[in-house]
Enzyme design. Structure first.
Site, PDB file in Angstrom:
ATOM      1  N   SER A   1      33.774  36.127  34.286  1.00 58.50           N
ATOM      2  CA  SER A   1      32.989  36.496  33.108  1.00 58.50           C
ATOM      3  C   SER A   1      31.676  35.739  33.058  1.00 58.50           C
ATOM      4  O   SER A   1      30.802  36.095  32.274  1.00 58.50           O
ATOM      5  CB  SER A   1      33.783  36.291  31.820  1.00 58.50           C
ATOM      6  OG  SER A   1      34.674  35.241  31.918  1.00 58.50           O
TER       7      SER A   1
ATOM      8  N   HIS B   1      34.487  43.310  35.677  1.00 58.45           N
ATOM      9  CA  HIS B   1      34.771  42.426  34.540  1.00 58.45           C
ATOM     10  C   HIS B   1      35.543  43.165  33.444  1.00 58.45           C
ATOM     11  O   HIS B   1      34.977  43.942  32.686  1.00 58.45           O
ATOM     12  CB  HIS B   1      33.440  41.869  33.985  1.00 58.45           C
ATOM     13  CG  HIS B   1      33.626  40.884  32.882  1.00 58.45           C
ATOM     14  ND1 HIS B   1      32.747  40.754  31.833  1.00 58.45           N
ATOM     15  CD2 HIS B   1      34.616  39.975  32.651  1.00 58.45           C
ATOM     16  CE1 HIS B   1      33.179  39.814  31.018  1.00 58.45           C
ATOM     17  NE2 HIS B   1      34.310  39.331  31.483  1.00 58.45           N
TER      18      HIS B   1
ATOM     19  N   GLU C   1      33.082  46.224  32.967  1.00 56.04           N
ATOM     20  CA  GLU C   1      31.727  46.161  33.521  1.00 56.04           C
ATOM     21  C   GLU C   1      31.823  46.136  35.047  1.00 56.04           C
ATOM     22  O   GLU C   1      32.560  45.318  35.609  1.00 56.04           O
ATOM     23  CB  GLU C   1      31.022  44.891  33.049  1.00 56.04           C
ATOM     24  CG  GLU C   1      30.759  44.866  31.551  1.00 56.04           C
ATOM     25  CD  GLU C   1      30.174  43.544  31.065  1.00 56.04           C
ATOM     26  OE1 GLU C   1      29.303  43.587  30.196  1.00 56.04           O
ATOM     27  OE2 GLU C   1      30.600  42.471  31.535  1.00 56.04           O
TER      28      GLU C   1
ATOM     29  N   ASN D   1      28.740  39.877  27.219  1.00 54.97           N
ATOM     30  CA  ASN D   1      28.563  38.481  26.823  1.00 54.97           C
ATOM     31  C   ASN D   1      27.101  38.135  26.576  1.00 54.97           C
ATOM     32  O   ASN D   1      26.792  37.159  25.899  1.00 54.97           O
ATOM     33  CB  ASN D   1      29.171  37.531  27.864  1.00 54.97           C
ATOM     34  CG  ASN D   1      30.686  37.546  27.777  1.00 54.97           C
ATOM     35  OD1 ASN D   1      31.255  37.998  26.780  1.00 54.97           O
ATOM     36  ND2 ASN D   1      31.340  37.070  28.816  1.00 54.97           N
TER      37      ASN D   1
HETATM   38  N1  LIG Z   1      41.109  35.344  29.531  1.00 57.06           N
HETATM   39  C1  LIG Z   1      40.050  36.058  29.194  1.00 57.06           C
HETATM   40  O1  LIG Z   1      39.783  36.338  28.012  1.00 57.06           O
HETATM   41  C2  LIG Z   1      39.140  36.583  30.277  1.00 57.06           C
HETATM   42  C3  LIG Z   1      38.351  37.706  30.021  1.00 57.06           C
HETATM   43  C4  LIG Z   1      37.538  38.215  31.033  1.00 57.06           C
HETATM   44  C5  LIG Z   1      37.499  37.585  32.280  1.00 57.06           C
HETATM   45  N2  LIG Z   1      38.262  36.464  32.481  1.00 57.06           N
HETATM   46  C6  LIG Z   1      38.192  35.846  33.816  1.00 57.06           C
HETATM   47  O2  LIG Z   1      39.355  36.198  34.530  1.00 57.06           O
HETATM   48  C7  LIG Z   1      39.753  35.130  35.407  1.00 57.06           C
HETATM   49  C8  LIG Z   1      41.178  34.717  35.111  1.00 57.06           C
HETATM   50  O3  LIG Z   1      41.324  34.411  33.781  1.00 57.06           O
HETATM   51  P1  LIG Z   1      42.763  34.316  33.070  1.00 57.06           P
HETATM   52  O4  LIG Z   1      42.501  34.182  31.621  1.00 57.06           O
HETATM   53  O5  LIG Z   1      43.648  35.388  33.560  1.00 57.06           O
HETATM   54  O6  LIG Z   1      43.260  32.892  33.643  1.00 57.06           O
HETATM   55  P2  LIG Z   1      44.763  32.324  33.701  1.00 57.06           P
HETATM   56  O7  LIG Z   1      44.614  30.846  33.688  1.00 57.06           O
HETATM   57  O8  LIG Z   1      45.614  32.997  32.682  1.00 57.06           O
HETATM   58  O9  LIG Z   1      45.274  32.790  35.145  1.00 57.06           O
HETATM   59  C9  LIG Z   1      44.694  32.355  36.346  1.00 57.06           C
HETATM   60  C10 LIG Z   1      45.768  32.426  37.429  1.00 57.06           C
HETATM   61  O10 LIG Z   1      45.125  32.199  38.660  1.00 57.06           O
HETATM   62  C11 LIG Z   1      45.960  31.357  39.457  1.00 57.06           C
HETATM   63  N3  LIG Z   1      45.108  30.689  40.443  1.00 57.06           N
HETATM   64  C12 LIG Z   1      44.244  29.673  40.244  1.00 57.06           C
HETATM   65  N4  LIG Z   1      43.618  29.367  41.394  1.00 57.06           N
HETATM   66  C13 LIG Z   1      44.094  30.207  42.352  1.00 57.06           C
HETATM   67  C14 LIG Z   1      43.812  30.395  43.728  1.00 57.06           C
HETATM   68  N5  LIG Z   1      42.928  29.643  44.354  1.00 57.06           N
HETATM   69  N6  LIG Z   1      44.471  31.377  44.383  1.00 57.06           N
HETATM   70  C15 LIG Z   1      45.396  32.145  43.756  1.00 57.06           C
HETATM   71  N7  LIG Z   1      45.700  32.000  42.457  1.00 57.06           N
HETATM   72  C16 LIG Z   1      45.037  31.063  41.742  1.00 57.06           C
HETATM   73  C17 LIG Z   1      46.610  30.427  38.485  1.00 57.06           C
HETATM   74  O11 LIG Z   1      47.805  29.913  38.998  1.00 57.06           O
HETATM   75  C18 LIG Z   1      46.833  31.359  37.285  1.00 57.06           C
HETATM   76  O12 LIG Z   1      48.109  31.958  37.313  1.00 57.06           O
HETATM   77  C19 LIG Z   1      38.707  34.044  35.207  1.00 57.06           C
HETATM   78  O13 LIG Z   1      37.696  34.234  36.159  1.00 57.06           O
HETATM   79  C20 LIG Z   1      38.181  34.326  33.821  1.00 57.06           C
HETATM   80  O14 LIG Z   1      36.880  33.852  33.599  1.00 57.06           O
HETATM   81  C21 LIG Z   1      39.093  35.963  31.532  1.00 57.06           C
END
Ligand SMILES: NC(=O)c1ccc[n+]([C@@H]2O[C@H](COP(=O)([O-])OP(=O)(O)OC[C@H]3O[C@@H](n4cnc5c(N)ncnc54)[C@H](O)[C@@H]3O)[C@@H](O)[C@H]2O)c1
Length: 509
Positions: A120, A141, A153, A191
């Site tokens: 994001s 995204h 997106e 954003n």
């Molecule tokens: N949560 C939100 O509101 C949201 C919205 C849009 C985008 N995002 C983006 O999505 C992505 C994930 O967010 P999330 O909220 O699902 O996070 P999260 O913490 O819920 O999940 C991330 C997962 O990735 C795993 N992980 C970490 N490093 C790793 C690696 N090197 N290889 C494989 N697995 C790995 C972790 O074990 C975890 O299970 C981020 O880039 C975040 O910015 C999040």
């Protein structure tokens, strides 16, 4: 254009799980990998629970639910991604970790496999830089929760092959989502477009114009938004929204429109993060906001004379029409008679500026916000200068609340509350269009679906409110405060000059 049948999802957290869900529901095969194998198992259990609920609600048959679950295959090793058409990564938001993963994937997948990132806040161009084939890296995204937030997106990095973005657009539609296309710029569309509300809300509170609660109420009940800035920040949590405000400001090299507020720095440091800590801009008891009671409408002052300043033509007409509906015929003399309440209706200026410019009696002058219309039942906002006496403030409150419509009285402000926040939101959206980040249509779609803003999106809202009025508000604010954050976007200014709508694009050459 590449047809996608099998996708690999890396990261089985909130986002990876959601992406796996909508893909499997659309009949696409999913391979799911996470550094923590238990996260993949937990995701499959959670997905099964979601699908069983949909079956119970008759929104899926049990054979569809079984098929969806079978199509999500848990992988213990990234090597199992060798034959996928697309990988979507949704891992931790760190540039070096994501870049390392993309590079590793390049050694596993086929040369024509698309690599997509759900980041994001990181640049797609920067993520792709370390790859052997940066043209295959695209932003994808999604928003949280993925299954309910129906917009995604698709972001083209500086070196992305647009055909890959086209394939992701088509895939999003197959999964029942609305894709929008963006160029790689900080904050992409949603954003970036969301900057206006929180930042201007904070500036308004910092100037002591109104309480957090009053600003939220005005945004909902006068401007028609689903939530005000402080309710929204309490929901998201300042641990998330404050760093995003700082990061986007810095990424645009200290663009004044995005200047964050010390209020959120201070409250973040103090642990007042929002709902999650039981206190943010509001206090929460049993999960419910504790609200201050509104001031009662004072008794109607019989025999009151009211003079409406004729300086702002449409505002003047709206205020005079409302007064007649309220049973008070405004005095029509050229200058205000002695002992009459003076009502001014500025766009973007504060009460003090109008008082000084037209040499009015400040003690009797109040400003009425006419920008959003004054229909009965809709909240009305009146603004007092430091010179307005309590007698005249109460008289104005009683008068404009005479038909039972709620009234909020605020302190002096260039652009009241609603005008300044809404004009800022529209101005930021115009500048997204001016920078060619996305088409006007996609800007409105992304922001209305991603942020739930009213009026079909900020550009359509600007057209409905009147571009000339929005421009007046911004110029009034810039003149009154001297702050460059209010300078109108050239996109807005030119469309006002040319009599075009905010959704008008230059003719193709
Ligand atoms: N949560 C939100 O509101 C949201 C919205 C849009 C985008 N995002 C983006 O999505 C992505 C994930 O967010 P999330 O909220 O699902 O996070 P999260 O913490 O819920 O999940 C991330 C997962 O990735 C795993 N992980 C970490 N490093 C790793 C690696 N090197 N290889 C494989 N697995 C790995 C972790 O074990 C975890 O299970 C981020 O880039 C975040 O910015 C999040």
């Amino acid at each position: 254009m590449k047809h996608i049948e099998t996708i690999g999802v890396v990261g089985a957290g909130a986002m990876g799980r959601g992406i796996a869900q909508i893909a499997a529901q659309a009949g696409i095969r999913v391979r799911l990998f996470d550094v923590q194998p238990e996260a993949v198992e937990a995701a499959r259990i959670a997905l099964n629970a979601v699908w069983q609920k949909l079956v119970a609600k008759d929104r899926m048959t049990s054979s569809q639910a079984d098929a969806a679950l079978q199509s999500v295959v848990a992988c213990g090793d990234l090597a199992e991604f060798a034959d996928v058409d697309l990988v979507v990564e949704a891992i931790v938001e760190r540039l070096n970790v994501k870049s390392d993963l993309l590079r590793r994937l390049e050694g596993i997948v086929a040369p024509d496999c698309i690599l997509a990132s759900n980041t994001s806040s990181l640049s797609i161009t920067a993520l792709a830089a370390a790859c052997e084939r940066p043209e295959r890296v695209v932003g994808y995204h999604f928003f949280n929760p993925v299954a309910l937030m129906k917009v995604v997106e698709v972001i083209d990095g500086a070196r992305s092959d647009p055909r890959h973005g086209d394939a992701l657009m088509a895939l999003a539609r197959r999964m029942g989502h609305t894709p929008v296309r963006a160029r790689d710029m900080p904050g992409f569309i949603v954003n970036h477009g969301g900057r206006g509300m929180n930042i201007e809300g904070l500036k308004t509170a910092q100037e002591c114009v109104a309480s957090f609660q009053d600003i939220d109420v005005i945004m909902r009940e006068q401007a028609g938004f689903r939530m005000g800035p402080f309710e929204l920040m309490d929901l998201t949590g300042l641990d998330v929204s404050h760093p995003v405000m700082e990061s986007i400001y810095r990424q645009f090299y200290d663009e004044p429109r995005f200047r964050p507020s010390p209020i959120t720095a201070l409250r973040t440091a103090g642990g007042l993060l929002g709902r999650k800590t039981g206190e943010g801009f509001y206090r929460y008891e049993d999960g419910q906001k504790v609200l201050a009671t509104e001031a009662a409408t004072p008794p109607f002052p019989s025999g009151i004379a009211v003079w409406v300043a004729p300086y702002h033509s449409s505002g003047h007409r709206r205020a005079a029409a409302l007064l007649r509906e309220l049973g008070v015929e405004p005095v029509t003399s050229e200058l205000p008679p002695r002992d009459a309440l003076i009502v001014v209706t500025p766009y973007g200026e504060d009460t003090a500026t109008v008082v000084a410019e037209y040499q009015l009696d400040g003690s009797r002058t109040v400003a009425l916000d006419t920008f959003f219309g004054l229909e009965a039942g809709k909240r009305r906002v009146i603004m007092c200068s430091a010179a307005t006496t309590p007698h005249w403030r109460n008289a104005a409150h009683a008068l404009f609340g005479r038909d039972g419509s709620p009234v909020t009285v605020i302190a002096d402000s260039a652009g009241f509350v609603g005008q300044r926040i809404v004009a800022t939101i529209i101005n930021v959206a115009c500048d997204i269009a001016q920078q060619g980040v996305a088409t006007p249509e996609d800007i409105d779609l992304a922001i209305s679906l991603g942020l739930g803003y009213p009026g079909g999106g900020p550009l359509a809202l600007g057209d409905a409110l009147g571009i000339a009025h929005v421009l007046d508000v911004l110029r009034g604010m810039q003149r009154t405060t001297g702050d460059m954050r209010y300078r109108p976007s050239l996109w807005l200014q030119r469309r006002a000059q040319l009599g075009l709508t905010l959704r008008a694009t230059p003719a193709a050459t």
